[in-house]
Every structure is written in C-alpha cells, then in structure tokens.
Design an enzyme around this catalytic site. Structure first.
Site, PDB file in Angstrom:
ATOM      1  NE  ARG A   1       7.475   0.771   4.494  1.00 21.65           N
ATOM      2  CZ  ARG A   1       6.174   0.195   4.540  1.00 21.65           C
ATOM      3  NH1 ARG A   1       5.943  -0.973   4.171  1.00 21.65           N
ATOM      4  NH2 ARG A   1       5.180   1.231   4.999  1.00 21.65           N
TER       5      ARG A   1
ATOM      6  NE  ARG B   1      -1.665  -2.238   2.803  1.00 22.44           N
ATOM      7  CZ  ARG B   1      -1.893  -3.195   2.492  1.00 22.44           C
ATOM      8  NH1 ARG B   1      -3.124  -3.955   1.769  1.00 22.44           N
ATOM      9  NH2 ARG B   1      -1.163  -4.465   2.607  1.00 22.44           N
ATOM     10  CB  THR B   2       3.595   2.537   2.062  1.00 23.87           C
ATOM     11  OG1 THR B   2       2.697   2.163   3.314  1.00 23.87           O
ATOM     12  CG2 THR B   2       4.228   3.878   2.587  1.00 23.87           C
TER      13      THR B   2
ATOM     14  CG  HIS C   1       3.904   4.220   8.587  1.00 24.43           C
ATOM     15  ND1 HIS C   1       3.973   4.972   7.387  1.00 24.43           N
ATOM     16  CD2 HIS C   1       3.775   2.845   7.834  1.00 24.43           C
ATOM     17  CE1 HIS C   1       3.654   4.147   6.071  1.00 24.43           C
ATOM     18  NE2 HIS C   1       3.588   2.895   6.691  1.00 24.43           N
TER      19      HIS C   1
ATOM     20  CE  LYS D   1      26.337  -3.109  -7.566  1.00 23.26           C
ATOM     21  NZ  LYS D   1      26.668  -2.023  -8.865  1.00 23.26           N
TER      22      LYS D   1
HETATM   23  C1  NCD Z   1       2.160  -1.104   8.104  1.00 21.31           C
HETATM   24  C2  NCD Z   1       3.666  -0.921   8.152  1.00 21.31           C
HETATM   25  O1  NCD Z   1       4.558  -1.047   7.313  1.00 21.31           O
HETATM   26  O2  NCD Z   1       4.245  -0.271   9.119  1.00 21.31           O
HETATM   27  N1  NCD Z   1       1.894  -1.277   6.877  1.00 21.31           N
HETATM   28  C3  NCD Z   1       1.523  -0.058   5.856  1.00 21.31           C
HETATM   29  O3  NCD Z   1       2.288   0.703   5.698  1.00 21.31           O
HETATM   30  N2  NCD Z   1       0.125   0.164   5.893  1.00 21.31           N
HETATM   31  C4  NCD Z   1       1.565  -1.979   9.035  1.00 21.31           C
HETATM   32  C5  NCD Z   1       2.091  -3.588   8.897  1.00 21.31           C
HETATM   33  O4  NCD Z   1       3.161  -3.751   8.545  1.00 21.31           O
HETATM   34  O5  NCD Z   1       1.803  -4.332   9.846  1.00 21.31           O
END
Ligand code: NCD
Length: 305
Positions: A101, A51-52, A129, A80
């Site tokens: 991320r 999703r993100t 997040h 690397k």
């Molecule tokens: C979450 C995350 O990556 O922290 N997912 C997301 O971005 N919607 C929650 C999770 O991974 O449990």
C-alpha cells in the site's frame, strides 16, 4: 508471474473462481490450514491500514504461512530515501508474495516491475484498491446472491475513494448493473471512469447530489469516507466531510433488502444507530475480506488445493 495491480488484471472467470474458492474456504476453513506451510507474505504498508494489512496477515496465518513487513513508511528505509523499486528487489528474496500500500498512484505497478514474486496492490493513493473490491464482491455474492441486475448507489467521496473506483470498474463487467453516483460536485468520479468505463461500456448511470432522492431504488448502497488525507486544503475537507450521514430516518426510504456496504473506516457518514439494522453489512464485509484474500494468495502462488 501474476500480480494483482488493477481491477482489469482479473477476468470475470478469474473473479468467479476466486469467489468460489473463498466461499469454500469460508465454509471449510480447516481444509486450508496447511496450504501455505513454509510460505511467507511481506506486507509493505507505506500508508495507514487496519483491515487490509491485518486481513492479509490473518489470511496467510490461516493458511499455515508466516508474515513479515512494516506498517508505516517511517519504520522502513523509505525515510532514508530508498525507492520502491530497490525495496522490492530485496523483498523478492525474503518472501514468496507481497501486498503493498502506497500513497502514490502507480507505486504497486513499479513494485511489480521490479519483483520476482507476485505483488498485490493493497491501495495506491486515490487510484485503485482491487482486494477491497474482491471483499465487496464476496459480500454481495454471499448476501445478495448475485453480482448482476443490481442498482448500485455509491455515496460520498467518489473522486479520491479508491475503493469505489475499483468497484465500479469491476461491477460494470456483470450484466445489467446500473449506478447512482451520489456526491457533491467537487467529489464526483474521475473523468476516466465516466468516459472509459461507464460510457464506453454503455452502463447506465446518473450523478446526483442528494442521497434521499435515490435511496428507494437502490439494491446496494456503498458508503464511503471523505478521504481527508488526499485534500489539498483543510478548508475544503471541513466543508465537505459531513456531506452525507446515513441514519435510521433515511433508512426508512430504502428497500427492505437493500444492503449497506462500507469499506471502513467509518467516520460520520453512517450513524452508529444503523449498525443494528439487518441491512447494515459492513462488519460482515470486513470479515469476508480474510477469506477472499486467502483465496487470492492461493491463486497467485498457484498452489494445489
Ligand atoms: C479503504 C482504503 O484504504 O482505501 N479502507 C480499506 O482498505 N478498507 C477506505 C478508506 O480508507 O476510506
């Protein structure tokens, strides 16, 4: 240069502006179809995501911009041995904005210090997040009509779950919210959140073990996945992974207008039978993620709309 690394980077008035813009984008998407023409977002994902990453990419494409990036550390020069700092110096000349991320807490902050373009934290280890929180806020605002006067239950892995950390941090800034923190002893919220966020701001909260007892008083129930990838040993994960399973039987104890949120991915913590309950809004929540990220890109790029 503005970045979004931690929840405190946005004031309540910034949040209000973002949510207002996201609401307008949701209602009039065509108006925004060319706002980012000629702009690029780089998505640097050193950790898995559905999703993100895709909602950031959809957001930029919806705004008429383009996307570049990688979706795993394995396909980048991180394998690397390249540092985040060096990668970011280079990406700054390839894109106009970036979302990163990383499994290490603080990596997006390091990226921001080495960047000449706005950096967005798309999840750093078990820490924060902030764009999931924007998604959560838009969902609550749209479907509940308010961000204050709420009793919020957070359930599951409150220790490693970065989404709840950012959410608690942000919702404490609205009046008269209180929290019921539902987790096994081993997965309670980190001490810094308890001491520096909840207690310092005199926000009412309780820490409880069982979901059933607190369900009747909640306005929102934020379910989370036990974060397998952050555990030091498999045995602990196996013991704790099914601590909570929300099903229709338990939903009988909840208010008629309680909303169930979940950042997704879901594993076992919400039974599929709950999906058809009108109070289950987690798929709608994922949809709102695109609009709020469109709003964020516009604001960080300081574009006129
Ligand atoms: C979450 C995350 O990556 O922290 N997912 C997301 O971005 N919607 C929650 C999770 O991974 O449990």
């Amino acid at each position: 240069m503005r970045h979004l690394i931690a929840p405190e980077d946005l004031s309540v008035s910034d949040l209000d502006e973002l949510l207002k813009l996201a609401d307008d984008i949701y209602k009039n998407p065509k108006k925004y179809a060319k706002v980012c023409e000629g702009k690029k977002i780089a998505t640097l994902f050193y950790e898995p995501s559905t999703r993100t990453r895709l909602s950031f990419e959809a957001a930029m494409l919806n705004l008429g911009g383009s996307v570049l990036g990688f979706s795993s550390a394995d396909s980048s020069s991180a394998t690397k041995g390249e540092s985040v700092a060096d990668t970011m110096r280079v990406i700054s000349s390839y894109a106009d904005i970036c979302a990163i991320r990383h499994p290490k807490e603080g990596a997006p902050l390091v990226a921001a210090h080495n960047s000449t373009i706005p950096v967005i934290n798309a999840g750093d280890g078990g820490h924060n997040h902030p764009t999931q929180t924007l998604t959560d806020l838009l969902t609550i605002k749209e479907l509940k009509g308010r961000l204050n006067n709420l009793t919020i239950g957070c359930c599951g892995d409150l220790k490693f779950g970065r989404t709840v950390h950012s959410l608690i941090h942000t919702l404490t800034r609205y009046d008269n919210n209180s929290f019921v923190l539902i987790s096994p002893d081993e997965l309670k919220i980190p001490a810094y959140l308890r001491e520096e966020v909840l207690e310092q701001n005199n926000v009412p909260y309780e820490e409880v073990r069982y979901l059933e007892d607190s369900l009747p008083k909640l306005d929102l129930l934020y379910m989370t996945r036990v974060q397998k990838e952050r555990f030091f040993n498999e045995e602990d994960y196996v013991r704790l992974k099914d601590s909570y399973i929300l099903d229709l039987e338990k939903m009988k104890y909840a208010k008629d207008d309680m909303l169930v949120l979940h950042p997704l991915p879901r594993v076992n913590e919400i039974a599929a039978e709950v999906d058809n309950d009108p109070r289950a809004v987690y798929f709608k929540q994922a949809e709102y993620g695109v609009y709020v990220r469109m709003a964020l890109i516009i604001k960080l790029l300081e574009l006129e709309v």
